[in-house]
Every structure is written in C-alpha cells, then in structure tokens.
Design a protein around this motif. Sequence first.
Motif, PDB file in Angstrom:
ATOM      1  N   ARG A 232       4.565  -9.732  10.855  1.00 42.64           N
ATOM      2  CA  ARG A 232       3.624  -8.454  10.944  1.00 42.64           C
ATOM      3  C   ARG A 232       3.883  -7.446   9.864  1.00 42.64           C
ATOM      4  O   ARG A 232       4.832  -7.473   9.092  1.00 42.64           O
ATOM      5  CB  ARG A 232       4.063  -7.849  12.153  1.00 42.64           C
ATOM      6  N   PRO A 233       2.764  -6.932   9.673  1.00 43.04           N
ATOM      7  CA  PRO A 233       3.087  -5.694   8.574  1.00 43.04           C
ATOM      8  C   PRO A 233       4.167  -4.911   8.803  1.00 43.04           C
ATOM      9  O   PRO A 233       4.613  -4.455  10.080  1.00 43.04           O
ATOM     10  CB  PRO A 233       1.703  -4.947   8.749  1.00 43.04           C
ATOM     11  N   LEU A 234       4.763  -4.398   7.673  1.00 44.75           N
ATOM     12  CA  LEU A 234       6.188  -3.659   7.903  1.00 44.75           C
ATOM     13  C   LEU A 234       5.769  -2.313   7.142  1.00 44.75           C
ATOM     14  O   LEU A 234       5.193  -2.215   6.013  1.00 44.75           O
ATOM     15  CB  LEU A 234       7.084  -4.251   6.944  1.00 44.75           C
ATOM     16  N   SER A 235       5.848  -1.234   7.873  1.00 43.21           N
ATOM     17  CA  SER A 235       6.045   0.024   7.220  1.00 43.21           C
ATOM     18  C   SER A 235       7.103   0.250   6.430  1.00 43.21           C
ATOM     19  O   SER A 235       8.224  -0.202   6.767  1.00 43.21           O
ATOM     20  CB  SER A 235       6.050   1.257   8.505  1.00 43.21           C
ATOM     21  N   TYR A 236       6.956   1.100   5.593  1.00 42.86           N
ATOM     22  CA  TYR A 236       8.306   1.256   4.487  1.00 42.86           C
ATOM     23  C   TYR A 236       8.336   2.634   4.379  1.00 42.86           C
ATOM     24  O   TYR A 236       7.461   3.498   4.021  1.00 42.86           O
ATOM     25  CB  TYR A 236       8.257   0.368   3.282  1.00 42.86           C
ATOM     26  N   SER A 237       9.628   3.224   4.044  1.00 40.21           N
ATOM     27  CA  SER A 237       9.828   4.246   3.285  1.00 40.21           C
ATOM     28  C   SER A 237      11.013   4.026   2.263  1.00 40.21           C
ATOM     29  O   SER A 237      11.935   3.192   2.275  1.00 40.21           O
ATOM     30  CB  SER A 237      10.683   5.329   4.408  1.00 40.21           C
ATOM     31  N   TRP A 238      10.825   4.848   1.178  1.00 39.49           N
ATOM     32  CA  TRP A 238      11.499   4.652   0.081  1.00 39.49           C
ATOM     33  C   TRP A 238      12.082   6.030  -0.590  1.00 39.49           C
ATOM     34  O   TRP A 238      10.908   6.839  -0.996  1.00 39.49           O
ATOM     35  CB  TRP A 238      11.017   3.952  -0.978  1.00 39.49           C
ATOM     36  N   ASP A 239      13.217   6.533  -0.495  1.00 37.11           N
ATOM     37  CA  ASP A 239      13.442   7.740  -1.339  1.00 37.11           C
ATOM     38  C   ASP A 239      14.229   7.742  -2.422  1.00 37.11           C
ATOM     39  O   ASP A 239      14.848   8.840  -2.938  1.00 37.11           O
ATOM     40  CB  ASP A 239      14.476   8.558   0.007  1.00 37.11           C
ATOM     41  N   GLY A 240      14.248   6.481  -3.322  1.00 38.74           N
ATOM     42  CA  GLY A 240      14.806   6.510  -4.329  1.00 38.74           C
ATOM     43  C   GLY A 240      16.037   5.958  -4.595  1.00 38.74           C
ATOM     44  O   GLY A 240      16.725   5.413  -5.317  1.00 38.74           O
TER      45      GLY A 240
ATOM     46  N   THR B 209       0.971  -1.291   0.146  1.00 35.35           N
ATOM     47  CA  THR B 209      -0.063  -0.171   0.020  1.00 35.35           C
ATOM     48  C   THR B 209       0.888   1.238  -0.063  1.00 35.35           C
ATOM     49  O   THR B 209       2.023   1.075  -0.050  1.00 35.35           O
ATOM     50  CB  THR B 209      -1.006  -0.129   1.122  1.00 35.35           C
ATOM     51  N   GLU B 210       0.480   2.406   0.239  1.00 39.63           N
ATOM     52  CA  GLU B 210       1.222   3.505   0.384  1.00 39.63           C
ATOM     53  C   GLU B 210       2.232   3.559   1.307  1.00 39.63           C
ATOM     54  O   GLU B 210       3.119   4.316   1.280  1.00 39.63           O
ATOM     55  CB  GLU B 210       0.427   4.931   0.531  1.00 39.63           C
ATOM     56  N   ASP B 211       2.010   2.840   2.495  1.00 42.76           N
ATOM     57  CA  ASP B 211       3.076   2.947   3.557  1.00 42.76           C
ATOM     58  C   ASP B 211       3.254   1.611   4.190  1.00 42.76           C
ATOM     59  O   ASP B 211       4.039   1.446   5.034  1.00 42.76           O
ATOM     60  CB  ASP B 211       2.533   3.865   4.667  1.00 42.76           C
ATOM     61  N   LYS B 212       2.690   0.315   3.731  1.00 45.28           N
ATOM     62  CA  LYS B 212       2.832  -0.827   4.113  1.00 45.28           C
ATOM     63  C   LYS B 212       3.370  -1.752   3.319  1.00 45.28           C
ATOM     64  O   LYS B 212       2.996  -1.931   2.154  1.00 45.28           O
ATOM     65  CB  LYS B 212       1.408  -1.074   5.114  1.00 45.28           C
ATOM     66  N   VAL B 213       4.136  -2.739   3.743  1.00 47.26           N
ATOM     67  CA  VAL B 213       4.102  -4.052   2.944  1.00 47.26           C
ATOM     68  C   VAL B 213       3.781  -5.274   3.688  1.00 47.26           C
ATOM     69  O   VAL B 213       3.907  -5.334   5.197  1.00 47.26           O
ATOM     70  CB  VAL B 213       5.632  -4.363   2.701  1.00 47.26           C
ATOM     71  N   VAL B 214       2.696  -6.020   3.457  1.00 46.46           N
ATOM     72  CA  VAL B 214       2.044  -7.125   4.409  1.00 46.46           C
ATOM     73  C   VAL B 214       2.382  -8.481   3.578  1.00 46.46           C
ATOM     74  O   VAL B 214       1.640  -8.698   2.517  1.00 46.46           O
ATOM     75  CB  VAL B 214       0.527  -6.968   4.549  1.00 46.46           C
ATOM     76  N   VAL B 215       3.078  -9.368   4.454  1.00 46.78           N
ATOM     77  CA  VAL B 215       3.412 -10.651   3.793  1.00 46.78           C
ATOM     78  C   VAL B 215       2.284 -11.593   4.362  1.00 46.78           C
ATOM     79  O   VAL B 215       2.225 -11.651   5.372  1.00 46.78           O
ATOM     80  CB  VAL B 215       4.929 -10.946   4.210  1.00 46.78           C
TER      81      VAL B 215
ATOM     82  N   ARG C 211       9.110  -5.422  15.735  1.00 50.48           N
ATOM     83  CA  ARG C 211      10.011  -6.507  15.919  1.00 50.48           C
ATOM     84  C   ARG C 211      11.381  -5.936  15.528  1.00 50.48           C
ATOM     85  O   ARG C 211      12.398  -6.644  15.428  1.00 50.48           O
ATOM     86  CB  ARG C 211       9.657  -7.844  15.243  1.00 50.48           C
ATOM     87  N   GLY C 212      11.443  -5.163  14.407  1.00 47.74           N
ATOM     88  CA  GLY C 212      12.784  -4.758  14.051  1.00 47.74           C
ATOM     89  C   GLY C 212      12.730  -3.936  12.867  1.00 47.74           C
ATOM     90  O   GLY C 212      11.668  -3.577  12.410  1.00 47.74           O
TER      91      GLY C 212
ATOM     92  N   ASP D 145      17.528 -16.481   9.394  1.00 49.20           N
ATOM     93  CA  ASP D 145      16.526 -16.635   8.895  1.00 49.20           C
ATOM     94  C   ASP D 145      15.239 -16.547   9.534  1.00 49.20           C
ATOM     95  O   ASP D 145      14.091 -16.111   9.152  1.00 49.20           O
ATOM     96  CB  ASP D 145      16.536 -18.151   7.876  1.00 49.20           C
ATOM     97  N   LEU D 146      15.296 -17.346  10.766  1.00 52.27           N
ATOM     98  CA  LEU D 146      14.091 -17.352  11.498  1.00 52.27           C
ATOM     99  C   LEU D 146      13.872 -15.888  12.210  1.00 52.27           C
ATOM    100  O   LEU D 146      12.723 -15.462  12.253  1.00 52.27           O
ATOM    101  CB  LEU D 146      14.554 -18.140  12.734  1.00 52.27           C
ATOM    102  N   TRP D 147      14.891 -15.215  12.391  1.00 54.77           N
ATOM    103  CA  TRP D 147      14.720 -13.576  12.731  1.00 54.77           C
ATOM    104  C   TRP D 147      13.879 -12.884  11.669  1.00 54.77           C
ATOM    105  O   TRP D 147      12.929 -12.178  11.788  1.00 54.77           O
ATOM    106  CB  TRP D 147      16.101 -12.842  12.884  1.00 54.77           C
ATOM    107  N   LEU D 148      14.159 -13.436  10.298  1.00 60.97           N
ATOM    108  CA  LEU D 148      13.495 -12.528   9.232  1.00 60.97           C
ATOM    109  C   LEU D 148      12.033 -13.053   9.150  1.00 60.97           C
ATOM    110  O   LEU D 148      11.202 -12.394   8.905  1.00 60.97           O
ATOM    111  CB  LEU D 148      14.104 -12.764   7.836  1.00 60.97           C
ATOM    112  N   HIS D 149      11.816 -14.222   9.294  1.00 61.00           N
ATOM    113  CA  HIS D 149      10.349 -14.799   9.373  1.00 61.00           C
ATOM    114  C   HIS D 149       9.731 -14.270  10.450  1.00 61.00           C
ATOM    115  O   HIS D 149       8.365 -13.941  10.215  1.00 61.00           O
ATOM    116  CB  HIS D 149      10.298 -16.479   9.647  1.00 61.00           C
ATOM    117  N   HIS D 150      10.273 -13.799  11.531  1.00 60.68           N
ATOM    118  CA  HIS D 150       9.607 -13.479  12.761  1.00 60.68           C
ATOM    119  C   HIS D 150       9.386 -11.719  12.429  1.00 60.68           C
ATOM    120  O   HIS D 150       8.124 -11.529  12.633  1.00 60.68           O
ATOM    121  CB  HIS D 150      10.347 -13.496  13.897  1.00 60.68           C
ATOM    122  N   LEU D 151       9.971 -11.306  11.802  1.00 62.18           N
ATOM    123  CA  LEU D 151       9.886 -10.009  11.305  1.00 62.18           C
ATOM    124  C   LEU D 151       8.837  -9.695  10.272  1.00 62.18           C
ATOM    125  O   LEU D 151       7.865  -8.993  10.521  1.00 62.18           O
ATOM    126  CB  LEU D 151      11.229  -9.337  10.802  1.00 62.18           C
ATOM    127  N   ILE D 152       8.567 -10.503   9.656  1.00 65.22           N
ATOM    128  CA  ILE D 152       7.695 -10.434   8.208  1.00 65.22           C
ATOM    129  C   ILE D 152       6.168 -11.028   8.678  1.00 65.22           C
ATOM    130  O   ILE D 152       5.366 -10.770   7.769  1.00 65.22           O
ATOM    131  CB  ILE D 152       8.220 -11.223   6.836  1.00 65.22           C
TER     132      ILE D 152
END
Length: 135
Positions: free
Chosen positions: A109-117, A74-80, A126-127, A100-107
């Motif tokens: 939940r929905p992730l906020s994201y920012s992208w500046d190019g 979405t405009e501000d979230k990545v949901v796996v 969680r991180g 890898d387990l840390w990454l599974h745990h992170l994803i």
Amino acid sequence: MLAVFAAAVSGCGGPAMHGLDDIQFRTVSGTDPAGDLQWLEDHPIHWRMTRAGGEGAAFIRPPCSGLQAPVKVTEDKVVVDTRRMSIEAQYCEPPVSDYDLWLHHLIERPLSYSWDGRTLILSNDRGSLTFEREE
C-alpha cells in the motif's frame, strides 16, 4: 548479504527533489497494529535512494532477502509497484523470514512519509518504520 531494493521514481519527482537523494537510512523503530516491532533491534532494515540510469532508485535491505521494484515518490507518498517487484531468492528460517513478509505486506500500500533531514518515517494503515541517517 548486500541485497538491494532498486526502484524507479516517476511522476512528481525523484528522491533528489524531495531531499532524500543518496542518504543511507537504518530503522530505529517500527510499529504495526499489534504494537512495537521489537525484532527491528536485532534485524534492522536499510534503505537508500539515489539516481540510477536517469531515474530515481531506492535500495532496501530487509532482514532476509532483497527486493527490487519501481517506486513513485510525490510530495507526501512513496508508492512501490509490487506488481513488478523482484525478490532475491534466499531461504531464511522463521522468524526472520516473517520479518521480510511483514515488510512486503507494508509496502503493498502507498506509504506516507515525513523527512526532517535526520529522520525518515514511512507509514500506512498496516504499520510504520522510523529510519535515521547512517553516517
């Protein structure tokens, strides 16, 4: 190993709509509640989003095995959608398997994201992971 994390993007738009289409990212840093993730220096995570089969797709290669799951951007979230996630079967010794387990745990939940190019930041309670474009 060229394991990938493929995902379909639905809802409010795909990676192209959000300026993330066909860009290869590599982690440059990350954190969790305990502090900085020093292991990312030797075991980076790679991420790329594009269109595949008429849908948005994200490809990720963590330190050990690959993941595949539907994703909504979405405009501000990545949901796996971890309920439909496929995981490449590969054995890795600790501590790499723990990364890898840390990454599974992170994803989970929905992730906020920012992208500046240039820099992509994915985060939740969680991180966080900070990626830069790979040229």
